[in-house]
Design an enzyme around this catalytic site. Structure first.
Site, mmCIF file in Angstrom:
data_model
loop_
_atom_site.group_PDB
_atom_site.id
_atom_site.type_symbol
_atom_site.label_atom_id
_atom_site.label_comp_id
_atom_site.label_asym_id
_atom_site.label_seq_id
_atom_site.Cartn_x
_atom_site.Cartn_y
_atom_site.Cartn_z
ATOM 1 C CE LYS A 10 -3.806 -2.371 2.377
ATOM 2 N NZ LYS A 10 -4.923 -2.203 3.351
ATOM 3 C CE1 TYR A 50 -9.197 -3.424 0.638
ATOM 4 C CE2 TYR A 50 -8.538 -1.294 -0.240
ATOM 5 C CZ TYR A 50 -8.232 -2.471 0.427
ATOM 6 O OH TYR A 50 -6.956 -2.685 0.889
ATOM 7 C CG ASN A 113 -3.728 -2.306 6.856
ATOM 8 O OD1 ASN A 113 -3.458 -2.046 5.688
ATOM 9 N ND2 ASN A 113 -4.874 -2.854 7.210
ATOM 10 C CG HIS A 116 -5.047 -6.788 -0.074
ATOM 11 N ND1 HIS A 116 -6.269 -6.929 0.534
ATOM 12 C CD2 HIS A 116 -4.986 -7.740 -1.047
ATOM 13 C CE1 HIS A 116 -6.921 -7.932 -0.054
ATOM 14 N NE2 HIS A 116 -6.161 -8.445 -1.012
ATOM 15 C CD GLU A 127 -8.195 -10.251 -3.156
ATOM 16 O OE1 GLU A 127 -7.047 -10.579 -2.784
ATOM 17 O OE2 GLU A 127 -9.090 -9.881 -2.372
HETATM 18 N N1 UDP Z 1 -9.885 -0.489 6.874
HETATM 19 C C1 UDP Z 1 -9.964 0.751 7.486
HETATM 20 N N2 UDP Z 1 -10.617 0.858 8.695
HETATM 21 C C2 UDP Z 1 -11.186 -0.213 9.308
HETATM 22 C C3 UDP Z 1 -11.104 -1.477 8.671
HETATM 23 C C4 UDP Z 1 -10.452 -1.573 7.461
HETATM 24 O O1 UDP Z 1 -9.463 1.733 6.955
HETATM 25 O O2 UDP Z 1 -11.745 -0.055 10.408
HETATM 26 C C5 UDP Z 1 -9.171 -0.615 5.606
HETATM 27 C C6 UDP Z 1 -7.777 -1.227 5.799
HETATM 28 O O3 UDP Z 1 -6.848 -0.596 4.931
HETATM 29 C C7 UDP Z 1 -8.033 -2.683 5.441
HETATM 30 C C8 UDP Z 1 -9.036 -2.526 4.285
HETATM 31 O O4 UDP Z 1 -9.887 -1.466 4.703
HETATM 32 O O5 UDP Z 1 -6.842 -3.358 5.098
HETATM 33 C C9 UDP Z 1 -9.876 -3.769 3.968
HETATM 34 O O6 UDP Z 1 -10.511 -4.214 5.132
HETATM 35 P P1 UDP Z 1 -10.529 -5.745 5.520
HETATM 36 O O7 UDP Z 1 -11.546 -5.913 6.594
HETATM 37 O O8 UDP Z 1 -10.673 -6.569 4.292
HETATM 38 O O9 UDP Z 1 -9.084 -5.955 6.204
HETATM 39 P P2 UDP Z 1 -7.820 -6.829 5.768
HETATM 40 O O10 UDP Z 1 -8.330 -8.049 5.049
HETATM 41 O O11 UDP Z 1 -6.961 -5.957 4.906
HETATM 42 O O12 UDP Z 1 -7.134 -7.175 7.066
HETATM 43 MG MG MG Z 2 -9.591 -8.136 3.435
#
Ligand code: UDP
Ligand code: MG
Length: 144
Positions: A10, A50, A113, A116, A127
């Site tokens: 990212k 997303y 974070n 991905h 994906e």
């Molecule tokens: N995200 C965010 N706030 C939140 C949860 C998720 O900004 O409270 C963003 C974060 O960058 C995350 C992405 O949305 O990686 C996709 O969310 P997901 O639940 O799929 O998390 P991941 O699979 O990346 O752990």
């Molecule tokens: Mg995810």
């Protein structure tokens, strides 16, 4: 099972120059890079990628974060690559991620974070297709 998972390094990862650190962790865990490209995420691709969080209040901020710089897409292959990749990455909220995980060591919060990683074999397949043309994946297994 040999699997291939999709990683997106990212904008925060590139900004903080952690690209090498993230790749090193996957390589040291025995995974192989079978696809690699730098891309700017369009509205359309981002909305698709997303879709599961598109109605969450943080989505507009997430969208501008993900478009603030290009990202690096990686296709990473190895034994149980999807689940093991998620273990290496750590949970969504970097503040809750253990030290030793990528997010625990380099991430800032639940949005910034670092990386991905696909969360299931089915999503990994979708994906990989989203970000790579068949000829951009250097493995027989995912060419289909
Ligand atoms: N995200 C965010 N706030 C939140 C949860 C998720 O900004 O409270 C963003 C974060 O960058 C995350 C992405 O949305 O990686 C996709 O969310 P997901 O639940 O799929 O998390 P991941 O699979 O990346 O752990
Ligand atoms: Mg995810």
């Amino acid at each position: 099972m040999t699997e291939t998972t999709l990683l997106l390094l990212k904008p925060d990862c590139l900004a903080a120059r952690h690209v090498g650190d993230v790749i090193r962790r996957f390589e040291q865990a025995g995974f192989e890079i079978v696809g690699c490209k730098m891309i700017s995420l369009s509205e359309e691709v981002l909305a698709e990628h997303y879709a599961h969080v598109a109605d969450r209040p943080f989505y507009p901020e997430l969208r501008s974060f993900m478009q603030s710089k290009p990202v690096i897409a990686l296709a990473v292959q190895g034994e149980d690559a999807v689940a093991k990749g998620r273990d290496l990455i750590g949970p969504t909220d970097s503040r809750k991620a253990s030290k030793g995980t990528i997010r625990g060591d380099f991430g800032k919060d639940a949005m910034e974070n670092i990386v991905h990683g696909s969360d299931s074999v089915e999503n990994a397949a979708a994906e990989l297709k989203r970000f790579f043309a068949p000829h951009e994946l250097f493995t027989a297994e995912v060419r289909g």
